[in-house]
Design an enzyme around this catalytic site. Sequence first.
Site, PDB file in Angstrom:
ATOM      1  CG  ASP A 149      43.590  35.001  42.071  1.00 29.26           C
ATOM      2  OD1 ASP A 149      43.687  34.438  40.939  1.00 29.26           O
ATOM      3  OD2 ASP A 149      43.217  34.104  43.219  1.00 29.26           O
ATOM      4  CD  GLU A 205      39.095  31.480  38.705  1.00 26.52           C
ATOM      5  OE1 GLU A 205      38.440  31.126  38.511  1.00 26.52           O
ATOM      6  OE2 GLU A 205      40.766  31.119  39.552  1.00 26.52           O
TER       7      GLU A 205
END
Length: 461
Positions: free
Chosen positions: A100, A164
């Site tokens: 991500d 994250e």
Amino acid sequence: MESSPTPQPASAELAATVASLLPRARTELAELVTFKSVADEAQFPRSECEAAANWCAEALRAEGFQDVAVLDTPDGTQSVYGLLPGPASAPTVLLYAHYDVQPPLDEDAWLTPPFELTERDGRWFGRGTADCKGGLIMHLTALRALKAHGGVPVSVKVIVEGSEEQGTGGLERYAEAHPELLTADAVVIGDAGNFRLGLPTVTATLRGMTLVQVQVDTLEGNLHSGMFGGAAPDALGALIRILDSLRAEDGSTTVKGLEGEGSWEGLQYPEDDFRADAKVLDGVELIGSGTVADRIWARPAVTVLGIDCPPVVGATPSVQASARALVNLRVPPGVDAAEATRLLRAHLESAAPWGARVATKQVGQGQPFRADTSSPAYASMAAALSTAYDGQEMQIAGVGGSIPLCNTLAGLYPEAEILLIGLSEPEAQIHAVNESVSPEELERLSLAEALFLLDYAGKRG
């Protein structure tokens, strides 16, 4: 009769192999960058993250990983797991990255499209190239180099996180519920970076963080500023007062009850270098007190990430009834993030002027982390980095950012040795426009990781 051990490749042979793998690394990073994998459905569709997760899973399967799975984590995102078994007596090393990314911010400010890998001035540009899609490519390149020279000498687990950057804790909660999944003797977190381009560095500390949303309400609805301004309480003005209370005159963070005088004893960050890295405008002062390293690695730091209020274009002459902000607080090792969250919320709620109604909500949190740099894994990494960087000595630095999973892993596996390396050196401009990665850094760190796995296998096998 015992079999002879597999001859270990010379570092020059391994380096040549890593160099030959770099074109493939570029191609794969280009594919991975195309996914707009921002883990926030309000900004980009969930399908972009799902496609990126599936790409990671297929990449692991192609390398012979077993038990490859796309894990549905409690925050609604997906992480990718795989196991590559090594020799029977070999240690297990967990390799971490995340797919991500941060949103691209102002796409018009990018010199090239953020979700398209572009080469310019010897660097590869695109969102996630350094933070942290490049980290996964680094892991894959290291493993491929070892496989070309007799095989990977350790058992390898790979985990690729899907949220994250949002700090919503999906993988942390999943790991706590499935503690056997990520057990390892050593963990290499590929989400940090060298202190300076070309200077081999491991990260010893990470600040934790909390995200708090603050809402201010003063009126039932907006009012004409000419008719009511001057007596009607302005919610936006109240919010500005509240946010200003979080800083002292010199810009130091001042959350009531939160200690803010920590010091950093290791590698220092010269102020001129920091000004250049941060691109501070001429004549503008740095904020806070103490050394730069104190301020960014050893002390709390508050940042207002965003404010919901009318934009300048289209604004009407109105007294605002409501306003909202998102506040980020970084906390150093030694400070509990949950306690810091409590103190921040209490400060925001108590700082409201004029009796304005204030409501706060925690939207993300991660604990700070401190590594044990005296462990055997650090000796192996020091030797590997020195070889990969032509004899330069490994440096130990802090990072002001957060990787919440580190503390979760340290709590679940207290015997595991945790190391942080990666591609996010200052020129990478992670989280900003025009993020990029140095191909040389990718090459050297892939080599260092391969050499580390060889050396660590010898020490722990």
